[in-house]
Write an enzyme that holds these catalytic residues in place. Structure first.
Site, short mmCIF file in Angstrom:
data_model
loop_
_atom_site.label_atom_id
_atom_site.label_comp_id
_atom_site.label_asym_id
_atom_site.label_seq_id
_atom_site.Cartn_x
_atom_site.Cartn_y
_atom_site.Cartn_z
N HIS A 142 31.57 22.51 70.08
CA HIS A 142 31.81 21.37 69.17
C HIS A 142 33.26 20.87 69.23
O HIS A 142 33.58 19.85 68.63
CB HIS A 142 31.51 21.76 67.72
CG HIS A 142 30.08 22.05 67.43
ND1 HIS A 142 29.06 21.18 67.78
CD2 HIS A 142 29.47 23.11 66.83
CE1 HIS A 142 27.89 21.69 67.39
NE2 HIS A 142 28.11 22.86 66.82
N ASP A 179 22.07 25.70 72.70
CA ASP A 179 22.36 25.96 71.28
C ASP A 179 21.56 24.93 70.46
O ASP A 179 21.34 23.81 70.91
CB ASP A 179 23.86 25.78 71.05
CG ASP A 179 24.31 26.18 69.66
OD1 ASP A 179 24.88 27.27 69.52
OD2 ASP A 179 24.10 25.39 68.71
N HIS A 181 22.41 23.28 68.02
CA HIS A 181 23.24 22.13 67.62
C HIS A 181 23.69 21.36 68.86
O HIS A 181 23.79 21.92 69.95
CB HIS A 181 24.43 22.64 66.80
CG HIS A 181 24.01 23.48 65.63
ND1 HIS A 181 24.17 24.86 65.61
CD2 HIS A 181 23.39 23.15 64.49
CE1 HIS A 181 23.67 25.33 64.48
NE2 HIS A 181 23.19 24.32 63.78
N ASP A 267 20.72 30.10 68.13
CA ASP A 267 20.39 29.60 66.79
C ASP A 267 19.15 28.72 66.77
O ASP A 267 18.78 28.19 65.71
CB ASP A 267 21.59 28.91 66.12
CG ASP A 267 22.42 28.09 67.07
OD1 ASP A 267 21.94 27.83 68.19
OD2 ASP A 267 23.54 27.71 66.71
#
Ligand code: ZN
Length: 367
Positions: A142, A179, A181, A267
């Site tokens: 990120h 991931d 996200h 995740d």
């Protein structure tokens, strides 16, 4: 040994301060009994513990890395950003981005994490190992060039990839982010670059809320070398494998990279508190098997994984163990104690048909 495993106890000492899950402690927010921030050491340390208990660790080459150098960092991050980060870290820590707090020594720990990703990538490109896994912490995907975000303090994979390109160890790199996200930092850093393919499979509009749309394909020279695969919440094993098979793998195959780098978050697993997906340890095993086969046919088996998210303390170890068992081609298994419970939670045929339709629409829209 054909598989390297980069980890360092010191990286488990990174601390994000006094949080109760996502909220800073204070007012009506009672300190957490254990854990604090979702991104805490235990998910990672327990993976190491499980691999020691099963002795899968004996089938890996355990390697420690040096921190990334200033030269490595400045290829990706701005000078002002690095100065502010270092100054704040030296002064005891703080928060200079969004949802990415750190304590004293945060700068050095982040540089160590980036160094693990770089060393893992170099060890494979130099032919020391067939593949490598870096248990990077703090995570990186990120983080932007000049802004920390979502537990990510430095852009680990981007730093590794830029170093490999700068030192002539690779000409073309594919980064696949699974991931849950969106890999917004990696995307932004390589958005206009033709030599780096960035793909992110993620839960649509989870985090960051406003990023990760399928229509974001890159710009300028890099148009077509960014691919987002947003999936609806509730997608499970079959949908993730279908998205990988129909979208990510063909894109990597036609890109013809010298190496494949996976931003490996766990995740998307069903028990994760920060995702709403229904993947299992077997999903990660099957996805790993597929990218190993893909690497065999596209880039002489060269595959590197760098750890990203994954916040279920009891389940990340089993997802990671399945992944590393596949990478090493080991017979040492850690049977998933939650498999039966997850089986009955898988989405029904109607949902899978809906998700498959979305994947089909994306596949048709690609050139
Ligand atoms: Zn994540």
């Amino acid at each position: 040994m054909t598989t390297a495993f980069f980890y360092d106890e010191q990286s488990f000492w990174h601390s994000g301060g006094n949080y109760s899950f996502m909220a800073p402690v204070g007012g009506f927010v009672q300190p957490a009994a254990t854990g604090g921030l979702p991104e805490n050491p235990e998910t990672k340390r327990r993976l190491v513990n499980l691999m020691n208990v099963t002795r899968l660790m004996d089938d890996l080459s355990v390697v420690r890395a040096e921190p990334a150098s200033q030269i490595d960092l400045i290829r990706v991050h701005t000078g002002d950003f690095l100065t502010t980060f270092k100054t704040t870290s030296d002064a005891g820590g703080g928060e200079t981005g969004l949802r990415a707090p750190y304590g004293p020594g945060g700068y050095e720990l982040a540089a160590l994490s980036a160094g693990q990703a770089k060393s893992a990538l170099f060890s494979v490109l130099d032919g020391q190992y067939r593949n490598a896994y870096a248990l990077t912490r703090p995570p990186g995907h990120h983080c932007l060039r000049d802004w920390q975000n979502g537990f990510c303090l430095l852009a680990n994979i981007a730093i590794a990839v830029e170093a490999a390109l700068a030192e002539g160890k690779a000409d073309r790199v594919a980064v696949l982010d699974w991931d849950v996200h969106h890999g917004n930092g990696t995307e932004a850093i390589f958005y206009d670059r033709a030599e780096v393919l960035t793909i992110s499979m993620h839960q649509e509009h989870n985090y960051p809320l406003d990023k990760g749309d399928f229509s974001d394909r890159g710009e300028g020279q890099g148009y077509g070398t960014n691919l987002n695969i947003p999936l609806p919440p509730g997608a499970g094993h079959n949908t993730w494998l279908e998205a990988l098979d129909r979208l990510a793998i063909p894109a990597i195959q036609s890109f013809k990279p010298d190496v494949i780098v996976i931003a490996c978050g766990f995740d998307a697993a069903a028990f994760d508190p920060l995702g709403r997906m229904l993947c299992s340890a077997d999903t990660f095993r099957q996805m790993t098997r597929r990218v190993l086969d893909l690497a065999d046919i596209t880039c002489a088996g060269r595959l590197v994984m760098a750890h990203e998210g994954g916040y279920s303390e009891m389940y990340v170890p089993f997802c990671g163990h399945a992944t590393l068992q596949e990478m090493a081609g080991s017979s040492i298994d850690a049977p998933d104690p939650f498999a039966a419970a997850l089986q009955i939670r898988q989405p029904g045929a109607a949902f899978e048909g809906f998700a498959s339709g979305l994947i089909g629409e994306m596949a048709e829209a690609l050139p």
